[in-house]
Design a protein around this motif. Structure first.
Motif, mmCIF file in Angstrom:
data_model
loop_
_atom_site.group_PDB
_atom_site.id
_atom_site.type_symbol
_atom_site.label_atom_id
_atom_site.label_comp_id
_atom_site.label_asym_id
_atom_site.label_seq_id
_atom_site.Cartn_x
_atom_site.Cartn_y
_atom_site.Cartn_z
ATOM 1 N N VAL B 285 0.731 -1.199 -0.148
ATOM 2 C CA VAL B 285 0.007 -0.043 0.060
ATOM 3 C C VAL B 285 0.853 1.290 -0.086
ATOM 4 O O VAL B 285 0.695 2.061 -0.873
ATOM 5 N N ARG B 286 1.727 1.256 0.801
ATOM 6 C CA ARG B 286 2.614 2.417 0.827
ATOM 7 C C ARG B 286 3.661 2.783 -0.176
ATOM 8 O O ARG B 286 3.943 3.995 -0.321
ATOM 9 N N PHE B 287 4.225 1.721 -0.638
ATOM 10 C CA PHE B 287 5.172 1.654 -1.981
ATOM 11 C C PHE B 287 4.478 1.115 -3.090
ATOM 12 O O PHE B 287 5.143 0.211 -3.436
ATOM 13 N N ALA B 288 3.364 1.620 -3.321
ATOM 14 C CA ALA B 288 2.683 1.061 -4.690
ATOM 15 C C ALA B 288 3.595 0.910 -5.872
ATOM 16 O O ALA B 288 3.174 0.240 -6.783
ATOM 17 N N ASP B 289 4.301 2.114 -6.035
ATOM 18 C CA ASP B 289 5.346 2.082 -7.425
ATOM 19 C C ASP B 289 6.150 0.855 -7.429
ATOM 20 O O ASP B 289 6.834 0.485 -8.466
ATOM 21 N N LYS B 290 6.393 0.254 -6.277
ATOM 22 C CA LYS B 290 7.503 -0.872 -6.351
ATOM 23 C C LYS B 290 6.681 -2.221 -6.794
ATOM 24 O O LYS B 290 5.811 -2.782 -6.053
ATOM 25 N N ASP B 291 7.103 -2.811 -7.684
ATOM 26 C CA ASP B 291 6.382 -4.055 -8.071
ATOM 27 C C ASP B 291 7.075 -5.435 -7.402
ATOM 28 O O ASP B 291 6.595 -6.373 -7.944
ATOM 29 N N SER B 292 7.942 -5.016 -6.699
ATOM 30 C CA SER B 292 8.891 -6.426 -6.308
ATOM 31 C C SER B 292 9.256 -6.170 -5.021
ATOM 32 O O SER B 292 9.952 -4.917 -4.966
ATOM 33 N N HIS B 293 9.163 -6.875 -4.071
ATOM 34 C CA HIS B 293 10.190 -6.868 -2.512
ATOM 35 C C HIS B 293 10.736 -8.132 -2.488
ATOM 36 O O HIS B 293 10.396 -9.440 -2.752
ATOM 37 N N GLN B 294 11.834 -8.017 -1.741
ATOM 38 C CA GLN B 294 12.760 -9.014 -1.302
ATOM 39 C C GLN B 294 12.356 -10.019 -0.303
ATOM 40 O O GLN B 294 11.697 -9.178 0.554
ATOM 41 N N ILE B 295 12.627 -11.376 -0.497
ATOM 42 C CA ILE B 295 12.196 -12.165 0.811
ATOM 43 C C ILE B 295 13.563 -13.093 0.862
ATOM 44 O O ILE B 295 13.816 -13.576 -0.006
ATOM 45 N N PHE B 296 13.589 -12.995 2.286
ATOM 46 C CA PHE B 296 14.910 -13.857 2.628
ATOM 47 C C PHE B 296 14.306 -15.219 3.200
ATOM 48 O O PHE B 296 13.814 -15.068 4.151
ATOM 49 N N ILE B 297 14.908 -16.368 2.621
ATOM 50 C CA ILE B 297 14.491 -17.487 3.008
ATOM 51 C C ILE B 297 15.543 -18.069 3.961
ATOM 52 O O ILE B 297 16.514 -18.559 3.735
ATOM 53 N N GLU B 298 14.988 -18.103 5.437
ATOM 54 C CA GLU B 298 15.970 -18.550 6.376
ATOM 55 C C GLU B 298 15.590 -19.627 6.870
ATOM 56 O O GLU B 298 14.335 -19.984 7.261
ATOM 57 N N PRO B 299 16.519 -20.587 6.886
ATOM 58 C CA PRO B 299 16.102 -22.076 7.417
ATOM 59 C C PRO B 299 15.914 -21.767 9.080
ATOM 60 O O PRO B 299 16.658 -21.046 9.537
ATOM 61 N N GLU B 300 15.102 -22.766 9.633
ATOM 62 C CA GLU B 300 14.624 -22.626 10.973
ATOM 63 C C GLU B 300 15.694 -23.286 11.876
ATOM 64 O O GLU B 300 15.699 -23.411 12.907
ATOM 65 N N GLY B 301 16.208 -24.471 11.143
ATOM 66 C CA GLY B 301 17.243 -25.260 11.890
ATOM 67 C C GLY B 301 17.846 -26.417 10.925
ATOM 68 O O GLY B 301 17.294 -26.676 9.775
ATOM 69 N N LEU B 302 18.589 -26.998 11.442
ATOM 70 C CA LEU B 302 19.364 -28.372 10.722
ATOM 71 C C LEU B 302 18.349 -29.450 10.695
ATOM 72 O O LEU B 302 18.144 -30.387 9.849
ATOM 73 N N ASP B 303 17.496 -29.434 11.642
ATOM 74 C CA ASP B 303 16.759 -30.661 11.954
ATOM 75 C C ASP B 303 15.419 -30.331 11.646
ATOM 76 O O ASP B 303 14.579 -31.389 12.134
ATOM 77 N N THR B 304 15.160 -29.491 10.763
ATOM 78 C CA THR B 304 13.669 -29.073 10.567
ATOM 79 C C THR B 304 13.547 -28.692 9.148
ATOM 80 O O THR B 304 14.724 -28.254 8.573
ATOM 81 N N HIS B 305 12.556 -28.980 8.500
ATOM 82 C CA HIS B 305 12.346 -28.347 7.203
ATOM 83 C C HIS B 305 11.813 -27.104 7.099
ATOM 84 O O HIS B 305 11.736 -26.352 6.073
#
Lengths: 453, 630
Positions: B285-305
C-alpha cells in the motif's frame, strides 16, 4: 571547582552600531590561544594594552586596546579577554569572525553572566535576576532569529537543509540497511547531490558576506530640503561618520542609500535628495535602485529646518515634484524639526512632532527611541544582527563539514565518514533550523524507502 | 501460600531479556530465581531465527563483553554467519548469524542451568507483592508467593497479548503460548503509562515444498565469522545457505484485492507497528510503485524442514496468505506450516524508568525488553543485562550503573528509551548513535570488558583473554610509534607498491598507517618495519584505530564537552514548580520525565538550551543554600 564548560564564547559586549568604541568579550579556555593569534602575543594581565588586531594572514583589521583577565580573577571566572575596537559594525564583524574561526563560538544571550554565576562570581541575590535575564534574552533571541529568517535568506536555508536531509537519507539508509537493495554509496548521484549542496551553501555564505542578507533591516526614507541637516542627523543616529557633512547644499546627493545600525537594528536609509533629474548614467542607475527600495519603506523621516521655518506652525514643506512623487504612501511619517539650538527651543516630542538639534544631540535620544518603537523594535544587545551573525557562523561550520565529506567521498566510498561529516553539518545548522534528531532521520528513511526484512 | 525460600532477585520471563538478567544477577552473587511459564521455551527465538545485524550485532558484542550469553549461544547455534557492510567502514560492519532455534535454545538453557546461585521454577506470574512504594515479591498462577528484594519483569509480548489472523483474533502471548492477562490487568492498576504496540510474523513454510532451483543462493562468509570475543565454539554446527526470492505483481494483486479483510486496514488492530518492519500488505500500500519486494528464506534449523520467509510478515486471512505465497517464484507448491499473524501487546512508557531500568513509581521493580516498547532479541537482551546488574546492585546497596551514550549502544538504547520514549517498537540502528565511529563491534571488548570485570560479570577466563589482547595492541602501537620507515631502507619500488609513492623523508610507522590506502599487512611487508603481530584481531584493531584516529580524537572532544552535563546529577526530589524562569511547557516535560542528569534533561524534546541554563543556575543556588544550612 570551575564550571568546566570546555568551549570558549565570544560576543560584542557593547550595543552594536552605537558609540565610538565597541568591545568584544571572549571567555573560556581558548582565550590565550586566540589572544596570541589575534594580537601576536598575550598582553600582561589586567593592563590596558594598545595593540593591533590581525587577521589570519597577519593583515591589520583594526587597532585598539586589549585587556586580559586570567581566570579565576575575571568576570566569568574563566580566562577573559576584551578587545576594544573602533566600533564600526563591519570592522567588529570581521574581528568577531576571526575570533570564531579560532575556536570560539557565539555566546548565547546572558551566557557571560550565567558562567559568572556558576563560577561563584556573582552572589545569590543575583541568581533570580540571571534566570530572568536568560529567559527574556532567549525569547528575544528567538524572535530576532525568526525575524532574520524571513524572506530570501530563509528560503535559501530551507532549500539547503532539505537537500542535506535528502543526502543523509541516502547515505544512512545505505549504511543501516545493507541488505535492502539501496546501496547509493556506489552511485554517482550521491556525489552530484553533495557537489550541488556545497555550491548552494557557498552561494548563501558569499551572499551573506557581501552584506545584503545581513542588512535586511527596515528601510527608512529621509525627505527634506537641502541643508536641513539630514546627513548630520544620520551620523547622529548611526553613531559614526556615515555621510559627508558640509555646509554646501547637495553634498549628500551622491549618497542614495546608506546602511546603518540603530542599536542593533539594521536600517537602510534612502535620502530622496539624491533622487533628482539627471542625465548621468551612473547616477541614473543609482536612482533606479533607490526607487525600487522605496516600495519596501517602513517609515518616512521628514526633516525641516526650525531656524528658517520656525514661524510656521505646521510642517508643510515645499518639495520639488520629483521628491513628492517618490514619497511612499501609507507609511508612518515622523516629522522632525532640526536646528532647535539656533532658535533656543526645548528638545522633545510635542503634538507628534519631534524637536531636535542634530548638531548638539539634543532630542536625538527621544527620536531614536521613537524610531525603534515605530519600527516595532525593542531590542537591546541581542538583535537581528547578532542572530544573523550566529547563523553565518553555523553556515561556515556546515560548509567545512561538507568540504570534508566531499574529500571522504572521493577518497574512498566507505560512507561512514561521509555520514559523520554530514551529521556534523546538520548539527551546525541546528542553530538555524531547530533540532533534527536521529529519529527524524529514520522517519525520512522509512518514508523514502521500503525497508523491511 | 508462602514459598519457603526468599530470594534476592526474581526474574519473571525466560526470554532473551530474562535469561541475561538472571545470569547477570547470579554472576554478581545475588541469589536469583528465574520464573517462567514454561522451562522448555527458555532462550526461545519467537520471531525470525537470526541474531545480530547492523546495530544489533553491535549490541550482541557489547553484551558479550559484559559477560552475557547471547554471543556464545549464537556461536553454538549459528548455521550461517555473515559480516554485513563488509565493504563499508569498520564502524558500520556487523555480524549476523542465522541460528538453529533448537541449538540456540539449548545453548542458553545449558548456561542457565549451570549458573551457580540461579534457580529456575516453572509457573506463570499473576501478581506483584507491593508494600508501600516497593516491590517485595510475586504471586504465581497457583497462588505461590515468592519474596525478593528486587523483581525484574521481562514478559515480552505476553502482556495482554492478542493475536490477529484475518478477521479472527484471540488472546495469546506467542503462537502456541498463553498470554499473561492477569498480570497485565494487575499492572494496569499501578501508576504506569500503558500503550499498545503491534508486531507480526510471516507464515512458515515447509522447505520440502520450496523449489530451491528457482532461488538465489546466499552462502555464509568464509572464513566463518565469530560472535563471542572468547572465540568460536569448539563444535560448530554444519553451515548452510540462505536463499533469496522476490514478490511479484501477481502476489501484489492478490494482496490488494483482499485488503478489506486485513485487520491492519479494517481498524481491528489499534497498536502501532514498526516502520522498518512493515507487513507485506503495508509495503504494497505504501510503496505502490514498487512491483517487487525481497524475501530472505531463512532455515529454521538443521533438523527441521521449516523455513522462515523474512519480508512477508502478514495478518491477512489464511486463504489469502496461501494464495499470495504460491504466486511467488519458488513457492508455487508451498505448504504453509504455521500461518503468519500480527500480535498486539501492552508496553509501558519507558520514560517512567530510571537509567537503571528501575521503575520510578515502585522501588525494586525493573522492566526489561519488549515491555519497554522495544523489539528484537538483542535489544531485549541488552536491557535484561542492565536490569539484572542493577537489581543486583540494589540488593547490594550499590549505586546503579548504566553505560553512557558514548560508551555503548546499550547506553544509546537506554537513554533513547528513558528520555525520548517510543511510539513504535524501538529497534537499534547505527544512525541512532552520535558516536558511531567509536561504538564499533570490533572494540566492544576494549570498551566494556574492564567495566564488566569491576561489576563482577567477567570471569577469569574472559579477563585473561582480554588482557592478552589489550596488551598486544598497546605493545604493537608503541612499537609502531618507535619504528621509523627510512627511504633508503624501504626502497623506491616497495614504497611505490605499498604507499603509492616513494618516501620523501623518514616517517614513523604509525603515521604511514594513518594513510587511507595503506593496510597494516602491506605496511609490515616494507623492509625495516619488522614482522608485526600475527593475531588478526590485534592487527585489525591497530589498523582501525590508526585509520580513524582523527575522527576518534574529534569525537572524544565532543564527548568531553557533553560529559560535564552528563555527570551533573539532578536531585530526585527537585520541584520544578519552584525553578524560577522555566516556561510551563518545559516544566511539564521535566516533571513528566524526571531526568537523572542535566545531560538527559537536555535531550528531552522541547527542553531548550536556555531552560538548561536556568536549571544549572537553580541547582547552583540550591547547592549554595544547602551549604549554608549544613
Amino acid at each position: 571547582m570551575k564550571h568546566a564548560d570546555a568551549d570558549t564564547i565570544a560576543a560584542v559586549a557593547t550595543p552594536p552600531g552605537r558609540g565610538g568604541v565597541s568591545i568584544i568579550r571572549i571567555s573560556g579556555d581558548k582565550v590565550r590561544r586566540i589572544a596570541e593569534a589575534v594580537l601576536g602575543n598575550l598582553p600582561a594581565p589586567r593592563y590596558a594594552t594598545h595593540s593591533v588586531f590581525m587577521n589570519e594572514s597577519g593583515a591589520i583589521i583594526d587597532d585598539g586596546v586589549a585587556i586580559f583577565f586570567p581566570g579565576p580573577n575575571s568576570f566569568t571566572g574563566e580566562d577573559v579577554i576584551e578587545l576594544q575596537g573602533h566600533g564600526s559594525p563591519v570592522v567588529m564583524d570581521m574581528l568577531l569572525n576571526r575570533v570564531y574561526s579560532l575556536g570560539a563560538r557565539p555566546a548565547r544571550p546572558g551566557e557571560f553572566s550565567e558562567r559568572a554565576f556558576l563560577n561563584d562570581k556573582l552572589d545569590l541575590a543575583q541568581a533570580e535576576a540571571i534566570a530572568d535575564l536568560i529567559d527574556s534574552h532567549s525569547e528575544q533571541a528567538a524572535r530576532s532569529a525568526m525575524r532574520s529568517l524571513h524572506g530570501e535568506f530563509s528560503q535559501m536555508i530551507s532549500a539547503l537543509v532539505n537537500g542535506l536531509v535528502e543526502l543523509r537519507v541516502y547515505i544512512e539508509a545505505a549504511l543501516d540497511f545493507a541488505e535492502e537493495e539501496i546501496d547509493y554509496l556506489a552511485n554517482d548521484d550521491v556525489t552530484r547531490r553533495l557537489d550541488a549542496l556545497q555550491a548552494q551553501l557557498a552561494s548563501v555564505i558569499s551572499g551573506a558576506r557581501q552584506g545584503s542578507l545581513l542588512r535586511e533591516g527596515a528601510v527608512v526614507v529621509i525627505i527634506g530640503e537641502p541643508n536641513v541637516g539630514k546627513s548630520t542627523l544620520l551620523n547622529r543616529l548611526a553613531g559614526r561618520e556615515a555621510a559627508i557633512v558640509t555646509e554646501i547644499p547637495g553634498t549628500t546627493r551622491d549618497v542614495l542609500m546608506e546602511d546603518i545600525l540603530l542599536d542593533g537594528l539594521p536600517l537602510r536609509i534612502i535620502d530622496t535628495a539624491g533622487l533628482r533629474e539627471t542625465d548621468d548614467p551612473v547616477e541614473l542607475e543609482g536612482i533606479r535602485r533607490a526607487r525600487a527600495e522605496l516600495d519596501t519603506a517602513s517609515l518616512v523621516l521628514w526633516i525641516a529646518d526650525r531656524a528658517s521655518r520656525g514661524a510656521e506652525t505646521q510642517l508643510i514643506i515645499k518639495t520639488p515634484p520629483v521628491i513628492e512623487k517618490n514619497r511612499p504612501e501609507n507609511v508612518p511619517v515622523i516629522k522632525v524639526w532640526n536646528k532647535i539650538d539656533l532658535v533656543n527651543e526645548a528638545a522633545g516630542m510635542r503634538d507628534e512632532e519631534w524637536f531636535i538639534s542634530a548638531k548638539t544631540g539634543a532630542g536625538v535620544e527621544v527620536l531614536r527611541d521613537s524610531l525603534k518603537s515605530r519600527l516595532g523594535y525593542h531590542g537591546d544587545a541581542e538583535g537581528v544582527y547578532m542572530a544573523r551573525r550566529r547563523h553565518l557562523t553555523a553556515l561556515a561550520a556546515a560548509a567545512e563539514a561538507l568540504q570534508r565529506a566531499s574529500e571522504q567521498l572521493h577518497r574512498d566510498r566507505a560512507g561512514e565518514l561521509v555520514a559523520e561529516e554530514l551529521r556534523r553539518a546538520q548539527h551546525a545548522l541546528t542553530e538555524i533550523t531547530g533540532e533534527f534528531t536521529a529519529d527524524d532521520l529514520l522517519g525520512e528513511i522509512f518514508s523514502s524507502f521500503c525497508i523491511g526484512k | 501460600m508462602d514459598s519457603s525460600t526468599t530470594y534476592d532477585i526474581i526474574v519473571v520471563g525466560g526470554g532473551h531479556a530474562g535469561t541475561e538478567a538472571a545470569l547477570a544477577a547470579a554472576r554478581m552473587g545475588a541469589n536469583t530465581l528465574l520464573l517462567t511459564h514454561n522451562i522448555e521455551t527458555i532462550g526461545q527465538m519467537s520471531c525470525n531465527p537470526a541474531i545480530g545485524g547492523i546495530g544489533k550485532g553491535h549490541l550482541v558484542k557489547e553484551i558479550d563483553a559484559l559477560g552475557g550469553v547471547m554471543a556464545q549461544a549464537a556461536d553454538r547455534g549459528g548455521i550461517q554467519f555473515r559480516i554485513l557492510n563488509s565493504r563499508k567502514g569498520p564502524a558500520v560492519r556487523a555480524t549476523r548469524a542465522q541460528a538453529d532455534r533448537v541449538l540456540y535454545r539449548q545453548a542458553v538453557r545449558r548456561i542457565v542451568e549451570h549458573q551457580p546461585k540461579l534457580s529456575i521454577f516453572q509457573q506463570a506470574v499473576d501478581d506483584l507483592l507491593v508494600e508501600g512504594e516497593r516491590v517485595i515479591g510475586v504471586v504465581t498462577q497457583m497462588g505461590l508467593k515468592f519474596r525478593a528484594r528486587a523483581v525484574v519483569l521481562t514478559v515480552g509480548t505476553f502482556l495482554g497479548g492478542k493475536i490477529h489472523i484475518g478477521e479472527s483474533s484471540y488472546r495469546g502471548g506467542r503462537a502456541g503460548d498463553p498470554p499473561a492477562i492477569a498480570l497485565a490487568e494487575r499492572l494496569r492498576e499501578l501508576p504506569f503509562d500503558v500503550g499498545r504496540l503491534k508486531t507480526g510474523t510471516p507464515p512458515r513454510i515447509d522447505g520440502r515444498s520450496v523449489e530451491y532451483s528457482m532461488l538465489q543462493e546466499q552462502p555464509g562468509d568464509e572464513p566463518t565469522p565469530v560472535f563471542s570475543f572468547l572465540g568460536a565454539a569448539v563444535q560448530r554446527p554444519r553451515q548452510v545457505s540462505c536463499h533469496i526470492t522476490y514478490t511479484n505483481s501477481r502476489a501484489h494483486d492478490i494482496i490488494n484485492s483482499a485488503l478489506d479483510r486485513s485487520p491492519m486496514f479494517s481498524g481491528q488492530i489499534e497498536g502501532t507497528g514498526p516502520r522498518y518492519c512493515p507487513s507485506i500488505e503495508d509495503k504494497i500500500v505504501r510503496f505502490a510503485d514498487k512491483d517487487s519486494h525481497q524475501i530472505f528464506i531463512e532455515p529454521e534449523g538443521l533438523d527441521t524442514h521449516e523455513i522462515y520467509p523474512n519480508g512477508i510478515s502478514t495478518s491477512l486471512p489464511f486463504d489469502v496468505q496461501t494464495a499470495f505465497v504460491r504466486a511467488i517464484d519458488g513457492f508455487e507448491k508451498a505448504h504453509i506450516t504455521r500461518p503468519g499473524y500480527a500480535i498486539e501487546y501492552d508496553y509501558f512508557d519507558p520514560r517512567g524508568l530510571r537509567p537503571s531500568l528501575e521503575t520510578q513509581p515502585l522501588k525494586g521493580l525493573f522492566f526489561a525488553g519488549q515491555i519497554n516498547g522495544t523489539t528484537g532479541y538483542e535489544e531485549a537482551a541488552a536491557q535484561g543485562l542492565v536490569a539484572g546488574i542493577n537489581a543486583a546492585r540494589r540488593v547490594q546497596d550499590k549505586e546503579p550503573w548504566s553505560p553512557r551514550r558514548d560508551e555503548a549502544y546499550i547506553g544509546v538504547l537506554i537513554d533513547d528509551l528513558i528520555t525520548r520514549g517510543t511510539n513504535e517498537p524501538y529497534r537499534m540502528f547505527t544512525s541512532r548513535a552520535e558516536y558511531r565511529l567509536i561504538l564499533r563491534e570490533d572494540n566492544a571488548d576494549l570498551r566494556l570488558t574492564e567495566t564488566g570485570r569491576d561489576l563482577g560479570l567477567v570471569d577469569d577466563e574472559r579477563w585473561r583473554h582480554f588482557e592478552c589482547k589489550r596488551e598486544a595492541i598497546e605493545q604493537e602501537q608503541q612499537r609502531l610509534r618507535d619504528t621509523w620507515a627510512r627511504p633508503e631502507i624501504v626502497g623506491t619500488e616497495k614504497a611505490e607498491q605499498v604507499l603509492g609513492a616513494p618516501l620523501t623523508r623518514e616517517y614513523r610507522a604509525n603515521e604511514l598507517l594513518r594513510r587511507p590506502q595503506v593496510s597494516y599487512r602491506a605496511l609490515m611487508s616494507l623492509p625495516g618495519l619488522g614482522a608485526g603481530v600475527d593475531d588478526p584481531k590485534v592487527a585489525e584493531q591497530i589498523e582501525i584505530q590508526a585509520k580513524y584516529s582523527g575522527y576518534i580524537d574529534r569525537q572524544h572532544e565532543e564527548i568531553a564537552r557533553s560529559l560535564q552535563h552528563e555527570q551533573k546529577k539532578i536531585p530526585m526530589d527537585i520541584d520544578y514548580a519552584s525553578v524560577h524562569g522555566l516556561s510551563s511547557e518545559v516544566r511539564q516535560k521535566l516533571d513528566q520525565h524526571r531526568p537523572a542528569t542535566i545531560g538527559q534533561a537536555a535531550r528531552i524534546a522541547g527542553v531548550t538550551p536556555a531552560a538548561i541554563s536556568i536549571l544549572l543556575v537553580h541547582l547552583k543556588k540550591r547547592q549554595w543554600l544547602d551549604k549554608k544550612t549544613a
